[in-house]
Design a protein around this motif. Structure first.
Motif, mmCIF file in Angstrom:
data_model
loop_
_atom_site.group_PDB
_atom_site.id
_atom_site.type_symbol
_atom_site.label_atom_id
_atom_site.label_comp_id
_atom_site.label_asym_id
_atom_site.label_seq_id
_atom_site.Cartn_x
_atom_site.Cartn_y
_atom_site.Cartn_z
ATOM 1 N N PHE A 72 0.852 -1.192 0.000
ATOM 2 C CA PHE A 72 0.000 0.000 0.000
ATOM 3 C C PHE A 72 0.890 1.246 0.000
ATOM 4 N N ASP A 74 0.557 4.181 -1.111
ATOM 5 C CA ASP A 74 -0.033 5.498 -0.909
ATOM 6 C C ASP A 74 -0.440 5.756 0.540
ATOM 7 N N SER A 78 -1.474 9.420 2.473
ATOM 8 C CA SER A 78 -2.698 9.678 3.223
ATOM 9 C C SER A 78 -2.379 10.324 4.569
ATOM 10 N N THR A 133 -9.407 -10.954 -3.217
ATOM 11 C CA THR A 133 -10.294 -10.030 -3.928
ATOM 12 C C THR A 133 -11.742 -10.153 -3.457
ATOM 13 N N LEU A 136 -11.287 -7.586 -0.633
ATOM 14 C CA LEU A 136 -10.809 -6.253 -1.008
ATOM 15 C C LEU A 136 -11.374 -5.746 -2.321
ATOM 16 N N CYS A 140 -8.119 -4.656 -6.102
ATOM 17 C CA CYS A 140 -8.041 -4.569 -4.642
ATOM 18 C C CYS A 140 -7.975 -3.108 -4.202
ATOM 19 N N ARG A 141 -8.674 -2.822 -3.119
ATOM 20 C CA ARG A 141 -8.653 -1.474 -2.571
ATOM 21 C C ARG A 141 -9.222 -1.520 -1.146
ATOM 22 N N GLU A 143 -11.232 1.170 1.454
ATOM 23 C CA GLU A 143 -11.925 2.456 1.493
ATOM 24 C C GLU A 143 -12.281 2.804 2.929
ATOM 25 N N VAL A 152 -9.211 6.250 -0.153
ATOM 26 C CA VAL A 152 -9.052 4.982 -0.854
ATOM 27 C C VAL A 152 -7.571 4.668 -0.987
ATOM 28 N N CYS A 153 -7.191 3.453 -0.641
ATOM 29 C CA CYS A 153 -5.826 2.950 -0.839
ATOM 30 C C CYS A 153 -5.887 1.777 -1.811
ATOM 31 N N VAL A 154 -5.102 1.839 -2.859
ATOM 32 C CA VAL A 154 -5.068 0.767 -3.868
ATOM 33 C C VAL A 154 -3.665 0.147 -3.856
#
Length: 216
Positions: A72, A74, A78, A133, A136, A140-141, A143, A152-154
């Protein structure tokens, strides 16, 4: 990088509201005292995953198991945009989702500051991906509704099958981590190329690098 993405010795922040119950505090203390457990999420840490996986795979003589690694990248962003509390809430949501994906037989771990893994004994690669999946989503993500804002993290995802190779799952974990690192580097180079191309095409008409050279 925010302290939320590294092991910490701070007292836990349980959020606003009444004082945490003794049971909740005891669980927190047990996590801190377990060298194989990640203090922030309660998942296994990297060493814990390797040790527990080897024990689980030997106990039932599993012929194969699938390992899914999720990065993750990102999450630190965040923290910059929304603060440490939001990033920590996202991390806990990731941990909860991966526990569900692991189920009763599998193992879930935080294997790095922004990296997580799920080991699913007895499953093929596609079956393991399907299990992740199913929780997620596809793609995949994770929220989170944060004070009216949708965060949102992808993740980047890599998966492969362990089929009884010597050394347990540690070499496979290293392989998948290296694969994700290569992917991250390729993506960074691509973004850098796009940025430079945009800068080149945004120069005033008629201006070139030759024009900026001093006269001989």
């Amino acid at each position: 990088m925010s302290a939320d993405f590294a092991p910490t010795t701070r007292f836990p922040v349980f959020g606003d509201g009444p004082t945490p119950s003794p049971t909740r505090f005891l669980r927190w203390f047990q996590r801190r005292s377990d060298p194989l457990q990640d203090r922030r999420t309660g998942l296994l840490n990297r060493e814990g995953l390797v040790a527990r996986a080897d024990a689980v795979l030997r106990s039932r003589s599993w012929a194969r198991a699938s390992l899914v690694v999720l990065s993750f990248d990102d999450l630190p962003e965040s923290a910059v945009l929304w603060g440490d509390a939001a990033a920590n809430a996202l991390m806990l949501r990731i941990a909860h989702a991966l526990r569900r994906a692991a189920g009763r037989r599998g193992l879930a771990a935080r294997t790095g500051p922004v990296q997580f893994a799920v080991l699913l004994p007895g499953r093929c690669r596609q079956s393991a991906i399907d299990a992740v999946t199913a929780v997620l989503g596809q793609p995949c993500r994770v929220e989170l509704d944060w004070h009216g804002e949708e965060l949102v993290c992808v993740p980047d995802v890599a998966a492969e099958v362990w089929e009884g190779e010597e050394g347990g799952i540690a070499p496979l974990l290293e392989q998948l981590c290296a694969s994700l690192a290569r992917h991250r580097n390729r993506r960074a180079r691509h973004h850098d190329f796009i940025r430079r191309e945009r800068e080149r095409h945004s120069r005033p008409f008629g201006c070139s690098q030759v024009d900026s050279l001093p006269a001989s």
